[in-house]
Design a protein around this motif. Structure first.
Motif, PDB file in Angstrom:
ATOM      1  N   THR A  68       0.842  -1.197   0.000  1.00  0.00           N
ATOM      2  CA  THR A  68       0.000   0.000   0.000  1.00  0.00           C
ATOM      3  C   THR A  68       0.868   1.235   0.000  1.00  0.00           C
ATOM      4  O   THR A  68       1.910   1.272   0.663  1.00  0.00           O
ATOM      5  CB  THR A  68      -0.938   0.025   1.223  1.00  0.00           C
ATOM      6  OG1 THR A  68      -1.753   1.210   1.176  1.00  0.00           O
ATOM      7  CG2 THR A  68      -0.174   0.003   2.527  1.00  0.00           C
ATOM      8  N   LYS A  96      -9.231   2.516   3.272  1.00  0.00           N
ATOM      9  CA  LYS A  96      -8.151   2.420   2.276  1.00  0.00           C
ATOM     10  C   LYS A  96      -8.091   0.999   1.703  1.00  0.00           C
ATOM     11  O   LYS A  96      -8.146   0.015   2.432  1.00  0.00           O
ATOM     12  CB  LYS A  96      -6.807   2.749   2.922  1.00  0.00           C
ATOM     13  CG  LYS A  96      -6.733   4.128   3.574  1.00  0.00           C
ATOM     14  CD  LYS A  96      -6.667   5.228   2.538  1.00  0.00           C
ATOM     15  CE  LYS A  96      -6.464   6.583   3.194  1.00  0.00           C
ATOM     16  NZ  LYS A  96      -5.145   6.718   3.834  1.00  0.00           N
ATOM     17  N   ASP A  97      -7.984   0.895   0.378  1.00  0.00           N
ATOM     18  CA  ASP A  97      -7.816  -0.406  -0.267  1.00  0.00           C
ATOM     19  C   ASP A  97      -6.346  -0.798  -0.235  1.00  0.00           C
ATOM     20  O   ASP A  97      -5.457   0.006  -0.556  1.00  0.00           O
ATOM     21  CB  ASP A  97      -8.297  -0.363  -1.718  1.00  0.00           C
ATOM     22  CG  ASP A  97      -9.817  -0.282  -1.815  1.00  0.00           C
ATOM     23  OD1 ASP A  97     -10.494  -0.867  -0.956  1.00  0.00           O
ATOM     24  OD2 ASP A  97     -10.321   0.367  -2.757  1.00  0.00           O
ATOM     25  N   LYS A  99      -3.495  -4.004  -1.254  1.00  0.00           N
ATOM     26  CA  LYS A  99      -3.196  -5.254  -1.933  1.00  0.00           C
ATOM     27  C   LYS A  99      -2.663  -6.254  -0.912  1.00  0.00           C
ATOM     28  O   LYS A  99      -1.756  -5.936  -0.145  1.00  0.00           O
ATOM     29  CB  LYS A  99      -2.163  -5.024  -3.032  1.00  0.00           C
ATOM     30  CG  LYS A  99      -1.768  -6.279  -3.805  1.00  0.00           C
ATOM     31  CD  LYS A  99      -0.730  -5.940  -4.867  1.00  0.00           C
ATOM     32  CE  LYS A  99      -0.243  -7.175  -5.610  1.00  0.00           C
ATOM     33  NZ  LYS A  99       0.781  -6.827  -6.635  1.00  0.00           N
ATOM     34  N   THR A 109      -7.624  -8.247  -2.088  1.00  0.00           N
ATOM     35  CA  THR A 109      -7.620  -6.900  -1.529  1.00  0.00           C
ATOM     36  C   THR A 109      -8.262  -6.902  -0.146  1.00  0.00           C
ATOM     37  O   THR A 109      -9.064  -7.780   0.186  1.00  0.00           O
ATOM     38  CB  THR A 109      -8.369  -5.901  -2.425  1.00  0.00           C
ATOM     39  OG1 THR A 109      -9.718  -6.350  -2.597  1.00  0.00           O
ATOM     40  CG2 THR A 109      -7.701  -5.765  -3.772  1.00  0.00           C
ATOM     41  N   LYS A 111      -9.829  -3.902   2.817  1.00  0.00           N
ATOM     42  CA  LYS A 111     -10.162  -2.501   3.085  1.00  0.00           C
ATOM     43  C   LYS A 111      -9.915  -2.231   4.561  1.00  0.00           C
ATOM     44  O   LYS A 111     -10.367  -2.977   5.430  1.00  0.00           O
ATOM     45  CB  LYS A 111     -11.620  -2.202   2.725  1.00  0.00           C
ATOM     46  CG  LYS A 111     -11.981  -0.713   2.824  1.00  0.00           C
ATOM     47  CD  LYS A 111     -13.401  -0.459   2.386  1.00  0.00           C
ATOM     48  CE  LYS A 111     -13.584  -0.662   0.896  1.00  0.00           C
ATOM     49  NZ  LYS A 111     -12.868   0.374   0.091  1.00  0.00           N
ATOM     50  N   SER A 112      -9.183  -1.161   4.835  1.00  0.00           N
ATOM     51  CA  SER A 112      -8.904  -0.822   6.225  1.00  0.00           C
ATOM     52  C   SER A 112     -10.182  -0.350   6.916  1.00  0.00           C
ATOM     53  O   SER A 112     -10.998   0.358   6.333  1.00  0.00           O
ATOM     54  CB  SER A 112      -7.824   0.254   6.315  1.00  0.00           C
ATOM     55  OG  SER A 112      -8.232   1.444   5.663  1.00  0.00           O
ATOM     56  N   LYS A 127     -11.473  -9.023   1.211  1.00  0.00           N
ATOM     57  CA  LYS A 127     -12.579  -9.153   0.271  1.00  0.00           C
ATOM     58  C   LYS A 127     -13.206 -10.544   0.394  1.00  0.00           C
ATOM     59  O   LYS A 127     -12.514 -11.550   0.531  1.00  0.00           O
ATOM     60  CB  LYS A 127     -12.048  -8.951  -1.153  1.00  0.00           C
ATOM     61  CG  LYS A 127     -13.095  -9.032  -2.236  1.00  0.00           C
ATOM     62  CD  LYS A 127     -12.442  -8.816  -3.595  1.00  0.00           C
ATOM     63  CE  LYS A 127     -13.455  -8.914  -4.721  1.00  0.00           C
ATOM     64  NZ  LYS A 127     -12.810  -8.721  -6.051  1.00  0.00           N
TER      65      LYS A 127
END
Length: 336
Positions: A68, A96-97, A99, A109, A111-112, A127
């Motif tokens: 990230t 925030k996305d 990897k 992915t 997400k925070s 995900k």
């Protein structure tokens, strides 16, 4: 230094080689202090090796590499539905996305969610993939992680490397604070956010601050995660403002990528704002004492009452400056 660290990281991956594993454990047994207790005997080290080798296949699949913002870090999955623990400075904010790379090279992915900027704890969610994620459990017995306890660290120093695999370091806990653990496990860049395990295979810490000194590596303990679990799942950002015995400063801090104590936010109309402290300033010292981490800074401020004056040295855009801040009465409702 970087090439040496990289070489050590690659060597550390070969934990199945008995001699290399025992040598690593023996270094930890001696401790960072020259006055530490004698090294553990060979029978103890062989048992440690055996215990870790049994645990490693179970816990390793839950370790992930994170990419990230152009950097690399680590994390660990702690539920079948994909909740992920990492350090707050990795995503540096909710939504925030990131990897994420699993042990077998699968890329997905996350997400925070929420984070605690004062302790460097963060939660994220992977995900949905329609089947359970590999995961490990976290320890709820925070007080059990005492100095002298054996532990081991996992991470992806330097980023994901399938040919090398995850890197394991064995060591001991050498200090416990209200929100952190210090260990002598050797950490390197890219380990941030990775897990520290006890010998039950439970996560007891998340790698936060990485230093050259063996006795200065800092891990967020499970205390902040357990304390702020619901808030972080709701993607809230927890900020503990520096307050004394009735005194109030009005700043939130983070440890930045250079391991400096940086001002992350300043409350409107606070003593800090009125004195000229701004987000992005680096706090160097308070009343002449060098500030090296968030816990030390918070404790220094908490020790002062409303009306006391703090002399703070800052670095702003590379230039140092001094200012005085008179603490005020703590507001009835504190910003979160």
């Amino acid at each position: 230094m970087f090439s040496l660290c990289t070489s050590l990281a690659r060597r550390a991956a070969t934990v199945s080689v008995a001699f290399g594993f025992i040598a690593t454990a023996a270094m930890a047994a001696g401790g960072a202090d020259k006055n530490a207790a004698p090294k553990a005997d060979i029978a103890t080290l062989l048992k440690i090796q055996n215990d870790v080798q049994k645990l490693l296949p179970r816990v390793r699949p839950a370790l992930v590499a994170i990419e990230t913002g152009g950097g690399t870090a680590s994390g660990v999955i702690i539920s079948a539905d994909g909740l992920l623990l990492t350090a707050a400075h990795v995503p540096n904010g909710p939504g925030k996305d990131m990897k994420v790379i699993l042990e077998d090279g699968t890329v997905t992915t996350a997400k925070s969610l929420g984070l605690d900027k004062t302790t460097d704890a963060a939660l994220a969610r992977l995900k949905d993939r329609g089947k359970p994620w590999p995961f490990v459990t976290l320890s709820r017995e925070v007080a059990m992680a005492q100095p002298g306890e054996w532990c081991f660290a996992l991470g992806h120093p330097g980023g994901y490397d399938k040919s090398r695999g995850p890197v394991l370091r064995v060591g001991k806990i050498i200090k416990q604070t209200a929100n952190s653990l210090h260990s002598d496990c050797v950490l390197m860049g890219g380990d941030s956010g990775g897990p520290l395990f006890n010998f039950n295979g439970e996560v007891i810490g998340i790698h936060s601050q990485i230093w050259e000194g063996r006795d200065q590596n800092v891990h967020v303990s499970m205390a902040p995660f357990l304390r702020s679990w619901e808030a972080m799942q709701k993607s809230q950002v927890i900020k503990t403002w520096g307050t004394g015995a009735g005194g109030y400063l009005g700043v939130a801090t983070v440890m930045n990528d250079s391991l400096d104590l940086e001002v992350a936010d300043v409350i409107d109309a606070s003593p800090a704002l009125k004195a000229g402290i701004r987000a992005g300033d680096v706090i160097l010292s308070v009343n002449g004492d060098a500030m090296t981490d968030q816990q030390q800074f918070s404790a220094t401020v908490r020790a002062r009452a409303a009306g006391d004056t703090l002399k703070i040295r800052l670095r702003t855009h590379g230039k140092e400056r001094d200012l005085s801040v008179k603490l005020a009465q703590k507001p009835l409702e504190e910003g979160q």
